[in-house]
Design a protein around this motif. Structure first.
Motif: not given
Length: 266
Positions: A1, A3, A190-193, A198, A228-230, A264
């Motif tokens: 993925m 981002l 933390f990516f939340n679509p 954020h 989903n964590h960077c 994304r």
């Protein structure tokens, strides 16, 4: 993925700041991450170095009067999903025992030690114990935005029963360190679509001695770290992993505005 991440941090002061020096930890870590492109804009020339945790640290100083200071970072990062929450084996890393002693922000009391007493039951699989602790911490410390400050400790959050991701992480660290288990604080995103705006995020990584690997655990989301964590920085607690931290002369009262946007992209 892949981002696209934008992170703007602005400090404003009621009186002119005469001098300030800032340390910036806003460069994504490697491991299961690949930086496609990444830029950090600061109001003065940067010096880049690595701290003893392996984080990239940019340092700059402003020697003229100012009432506002802005740090901007943006770029693209590719994330590879972790298998069962475990990070790739690290080379040239600190001895995990460095992350065993408690710090002022992760001190524990007898109640917290008892709260996490099940951690010593080695008949329960390691990852299951860590996930159980994450659920217990999130249930004990209700997520309440604005309920704590960066100076609040794990014991304060545990006793008050409210906090944010930073407090969840500190309470987890305190419980783990109460039982001699190496664990470190992680700052990142933390990516939340499902949301447009954020925030910075925090979670923990616990060292699994049997596998000689770090396991990512997110108490706020009651989950193991997956895709989903960077990761930006690791340290013993928030102080060592803070995205922007420094000292100043003058300035009076300080206000902080942080804006994080994550998208994304294909």
């Amino acid at each position: 993925m892949k981002l696209r991440i934008q992170h703007h941090t602005t400090y404003r002061y009621t009186w002119p700041v005469l001098y300030s020096i800032q340390h910036v930890r806003l460069t994504p870590q490697l491991g299961n991450q690949r930086i496609v492109d990444w830029k950090i804009k600061t109001p003065a020339k940067q010096l880049s170095a690595r701290d003893h945790h392996g984080n990239t640290v940019l340092t700059f100083s402003v020697n003229q009067q100012h009432r506002e200071l802005t740090v901007q970072s943006n770029g693209h990062v590719e994330l590879e999903a972790l298998r069962d929450g475990y990070l790739p084996t690290e080379l040239k890393a600190l001895n995990p025992l460095v992350y065993t002693p408690a710090t002022p922000l992760t001190q524990f009391n007898p109640e917290m030690e008892e709260f996490a007493s099940f951690l010593t039951d080695t008949h329960i699989p390691f990852a299951h114990r860590m996930l159980t602790l994450a659920h217990a911490v999130a249930d004990r410390v209700a997520y309440t935005k604005g309920s704590t400050t960066v100076a609040d400790s794990a014991m304060q959050a545990f006793e008050s029963g409210q906090g944010v991701c930073q407090d969840h992480s500190h309470v987890m660290l305190a419980c783990l360190r109460a039982h001699g288990i190496p664990a470190r604080y992680v700052s990142g995103y933390f990516f939340n679509p499902n949301v447009e705006q954020h925030d910075s995020h925090a979670w923990v990584e616990v060292f699994d001695e049997s596998r000689q690997q770090w396991l990512g655990v997110d108490a706020t989301h009651k989950a193991l770290v997956h895709a989903n964590h960077c990761r930006l920085a690791v340290a013993k607690d928030f102080i060592g992993a803070s995205p922007v931290r420094g000292i100043r002369t003058g300035g009076g009262q300080e206000s902080l505005d942080v804006q994080v946007t994550i998208e994304r992209v294909d």
